[in-house]
Design an enzyme around this catalytic site. Structure first.
Site, PDB file in Angstrom:
ATOM      1  N   THR A  35       0.830  -1.214   0.000  1.00  0.00           N
ATOM      2  CA  THR A  35       0.000   0.000   0.000  1.00  0.00           C
ATOM      3  C   THR A  35       0.861   1.261   0.000  1.00  0.00           C
ATOM      4  O   THR A  35       0.379   2.334  -0.311  1.00  0.00           O
ATOM      5  CB  THR A  35      -0.960   0.053   1.215  1.00  0.00           C
ATOM      6  OG1 THR A  35      -0.194  -0.125   2.402  1.00  0.00           O
ATOM      7  CG2 THR A  35      -2.021  -1.026   1.136  1.00  0.00           C
ATOM      8  N   ALA A  71       4.326  -0.988   9.755  1.00  0.00           N
ATOM      9  CA  ALA A  71       3.691  -1.766   8.687  1.00  0.00           C
ATOM     10  C   ALA A  71       2.465  -2.502   9.210  1.00  0.00           C
ATOM     11  O   ALA A  71       2.558  -3.251  10.175  1.00  0.00           O
ATOM     12  CB  ALA A  71       4.689  -2.780   8.122  1.00  0.00           C
ATOM     13  N   TYR A 138      -9.568  -5.305  13.325  1.00  0.00           N
ATOM     14  CA  TYR A 138      -8.408  -4.417  13.299  1.00  0.00           C
ATOM     15  C   TYR A 138      -7.941  -4.127  14.730  1.00  0.00           C
ATOM     16  O   TYR A 138      -6.762  -4.286  15.072  1.00  0.00           O
ATOM     17  CB  TYR A 138      -8.765  -3.111  12.559  1.00  0.00           C
ATOM     18  CG  TYR A 138      -7.718  -2.037  12.721  1.00  0.00           C
ATOM     19  CD1 TYR A 138      -6.432  -2.219  12.218  1.00  0.00           C
ATOM     20  CD2 TYR A 138      -8.010  -0.840  13.392  1.00  0.00           C
ATOM     21  CE1 TYR A 138      -5.462  -1.235  12.384  1.00  0.00           C
ATOM     22  CE2 TYR A 138      -7.052   0.141  13.555  1.00  0.00           C
ATOM     23  CZ  TYR A 138      -5.774  -0.056  13.051  1.00  0.00           C
ATOM     24  OH  TYR A 138      -4.823   0.907  13.223  1.00  0.00           O
ATOM     25  N   PHE A 203     -21.493  10.922   8.207  1.00  0.00           N
ATOM     26  CA  PHE A 203     -22.089   9.657   8.647  1.00  0.00           C
ATOM     27  C   PHE A 203     -22.764   9.805  10.010  1.00  0.00           C
ATOM     28  O   PHE A 203     -22.159   9.543  11.038  1.00  0.00           O
ATOM     29  CB  PHE A 203     -21.038   8.547   8.675  1.00  0.00           C
ATOM     30  CG  PHE A 203     -20.427   8.263   7.325  1.00  0.00           C
ATOM     31  CD1 PHE A 203     -21.219   8.171   6.188  1.00  0.00           C
ATOM     32  CD2 PHE A 203     -19.051   8.100   7.176  1.00  0.00           C
ATOM     33  CE1 PHE A 203     -20.654   7.912   4.937  1.00  0.00           C
ATOM     34  CE2 PHE A 203     -18.484   7.839   5.935  1.00  0.00           C
ATOM     35  CZ  PHE A 203     -19.281   7.751   4.810  1.00  0.00           C
TER      36      PHE A 203
END
Ligand code: UDP
Length: 315
Positions: A35, A71, A138, A203
């Site tokens: 990414t 990372a 996550y 949102f």
């Protein structure tokens, strides 16, 4: 110091690499470029293209004084859809990295943890002794790594620090946020005056906050980076420390929009949409521990964050 930065081709990793170089450190970036961007790595750093899983030969015999571990996969929605990616990349990758650190006898590790480890606590501001109860894969993966790092530091004698980031924004010159999939509020808001979006979606405006929109604690990436340098310098063998990093001040989504309107001079039309799944109402850090124990002093305000992100988008 002679340092390794994993994820140094990503947003926060590239900014912190530039700060480490300025402070006189020697930096090797290890990034698989999945990414990140090779051209985001500062010229003075050495770039090795490799997954953290395969880092052992890089560390072995390298005489490194420390590792800063950025990372990671970091999209909450993706983590819910594909938890395997988060356990394999984040947890298994970190396990391999810490094994290699142990083998190479590297004395210091600084790890990018997250406010997502806390989940939805009903206290504000959030101190480090609030029990972590992540609500998505996550957050689970980052909490698992905090625990792994703590166990390894204590048993194997290296100095370790988990820095729990709240909402990071801003840029440093040409080092800034360039995600292929952008979910974050500030870059999405600025995409409107930049001409790549017509309007911003808000949102949810029915939260229990003064204007009904969610409140977050935004921190400039340069202030965040300073905390990494302080954590490295103050690391103690065999100790694992956790610090929350935020400004201590919460802003609603509407306040961020107003800041972006003031900075850019663009009206930035907004449309209210339903709540986004998994968004806690309020997340504000107490950074008192980082201030008192690291001597950290964040300098920049929301308008600086938005202005620097805007300057980066206009390069
Ligand atoms: N948000 C929004 N519109 C967007 C992106 C985000 O209204 O296009 C809201 C989101 O619901 C949250 C806040 O902005 O309340 C910060 O979201 P972001 O994704 O930047 O960070 P998070 O707090 O989720 O890590």
């Amino acid at each position: 110091m002679k340092l390794v930065v994993t994820g140094g081709a990503g947003y926060i990793g590239s900014v912190v690499t530039s700060q480490l170089l300025d402070a006189g450190h020697e930096v090797t970036v290890v990034d698989d470029l999945s990414t990140g961007h090779a051209d985001a790595v500062p010229q003075a750093a050495n770039l090795i293209e490799c997954r953290v899983h395969d880092i052992a030969p890089v560390l072995k015999g390298g005489g490194f004084d420390g590792v800063l571990h950025f990372a990671a996969k970091s999209l909450v929605g993706e983590s819910v859809e594909k938890p395997q990616l988060y356990w394999e990349n984040n947890v298994v990758g970190s396990y391999r990295l810490f094994e290699a650190v142990r083998d190479a006898q590297i004395p210091r590790v600084v790890f990018s943890s997250t406010a997502a480890t806390y989940g939805e606590p009903d206290v504000s501001p959030i101190t480090e002794d609030v029990p972590p109860r992540p609500i998505n894969p996550y957050g689970h993966s980052k909490l698992a790594i905090d625990m792994l790092l703590s166990d390894y530091a204590k048993a194997y004698g290296f100095g370790a620090t988990s820095l729990r980031y709240f909402n990071v924004g801003g840029a440093r010159d040409h080092f800034g946020e360039r995600h292929a999939v952008e979910t974050h509020l500030i870059p999405n808001v600025l995409a409107v005056p930049a001409g790549t979006r017509e309007k911003i979606f808000v949102f949810g405006d029915d939260y229990d906050t003064p204007d009904g929109t969610c409140i977050r604690d935004y921190l400039h990436v340069l202030d965040l980076g300073e905390a990494h340098l302080l954590a490295l310098d103050s690391s103690e063998p065999g100790q694992h420390r956790i610090f929350n990093l935020g400004s201590g001040q919460g802003y609603s989504v509407m306040e961020v929009l107003d800041s972006a309107r003031a900075v850019t001079g663009h009206p930035i039309p907004a449309q209210v949409k339903p709540r986004r799944a998994g968004d806690p109402t309020t997340l504000v850090a107490s950074s008192e521990k980082a201030k008192s124990q690291l001597g950290w002093a964040p300098q920049r305000k929301l308008n600086d964050i938005v202005a620097d992100a805007w300057a980066f988008m206009n390069l």
